[in-house]
Design a protein around this motif. Structure first.
Motif, PDB file in Angstrom:
ATOM      1  N   GLY A 143      -8.192   1.142   2.017  1.00 57.96           N
ATOM      2  CA  GLY A 143      -8.029  -0.301   1.928  1.00 57.96           C
ATOM      3  C   GLY A 143      -8.159  -0.979   3.271  1.00 57.96           C
ATOM      4  O   GLY A 143      -8.229  -0.327   4.307  1.00 57.96           O
TER       5      GLY A 143
ATOM      6  N   ARG B 233      -7.473  -7.358  -4.072  1.00 60.81           N
ATOM      7  CA  ARG B 233      -6.224  -7.104  -4.794  1.00 60.81           C
ATOM      8  C   ARG B 233      -5.211  -8.224  -4.645  1.00 60.81           C
ATOM      9  O   ARG B 233      -4.388  -8.434  -5.511  1.00 60.81           O
ATOM     10  CB  ARG B 233      -5.592  -5.786  -4.332  1.00 60.81           C
TER      11      ARG B 233
ATOM     12  N   GLY C 291     -15.592  -2.716  -2.642  1.00 61.60           N
ATOM     13  CA  GLY C 291     -14.169  -2.748  -2.912  1.00 61.60           C
ATOM     14  C   GLY C 291     -13.807  -3.888  -3.834  1.00 61.60           C
ATOM     15  O   GLY C 291     -14.659  -4.685  -4.245  1.00 61.60           O
TER      16      GLY C 291
ATOM     17  N   ARG D  85       0.824  -1.202   0.000  1.00 62.34           N
ATOM     18  CA  ARG D  85       0.000   0.000   0.000  1.00 62.34           C
ATOM     19  C   ARG D  85       0.863   1.259   0.000  1.00 62.34           C
ATOM     20  O   ARG D  85       2.008   1.236   0.413  1.00 62.34           O
ATOM     21  CB  ARG D  85      -0.961  -0.016   1.171  1.00 62.34           C
TER      22      ARG D  85
ATOM     23  N   GLN E 289      -8.983  -3.119  -1.928  1.00 59.53           N
ATOM     24  CA  GLN E 289      -8.954  -1.695  -2.269  1.00 59.53           C
ATOM     25  C   GLN E 289     -10.379  -1.201  -2.139  1.00 59.53           C
ATOM     26  O   GLN E 289     -11.281  -1.667  -2.845  1.00 59.53           O
ATOM     27  CB  GLN E 289      -8.456  -1.466  -3.684  1.00 59.53           C
TER      28      GLN E 289
END
Length: 125
Positions: free
Chosen positions: A48, A84, A81, A6, A98
């Motif tokens: 996130g 990922r 979301g 991140r 995310q």
């Protein structure tokens, strides 16, 4: 735990994972099952979070959209979301999400995270 990819400066790690339900909205544009999945929230930021739940999903090379109904402190938040990354560890699956937080909910999410921090339930990393 997973590698940290991140770019956000603050991640709030929960001292005790928080239980809640998620829904798989779609996988590659196809509707997901309507049944909720029990999950644990491990950490969260404004963009996130990291979840754990007992279901292996093929995250790589797939677009998996989820919905979260979560009450961090006072307000029930509905957030969508995209998964990922996924990682299996000790027979549990961990996922990085995310979050797509609507503009009007961004302040509410930040306030909820600050309230958790004030109660000593999360640690800022």
């Amino acid at each position: 735990m997973p590698i940290n990819n991140r770019k956000e400066p603050f991640r709030y790690t929960l001292k005790e994972p928080m239980n809640f339900e998620i829904y798989i909205l779609s996988i590659n544009g196809m509707d997901g099952p309507p049944k909720p999945i029990q999950a644990e929230l491990l950490d969260i930021s404004r963009s996130g979070c990291q979840l754990a739940f007992p279901l292996s999903l093929p995250v790589e090379n797939n677009d998996i959209r989820i919905a979260i109904n979560l009450k961090l402190f006072e307000d029930l938040l509905y957030i969508e979301g995209t998964l990922r990354w996924g990682l299996e560890k000790n027979m549990s699956w961990y996922y990085g999400v995310q979050l797509d937080v609507e503009k009007e909910d961004q302040d509410r999410l930040s306030r909820e995270m600050r309230m958790l921090a004030g109660q000593g339930k999360i640690v800022v990393k």
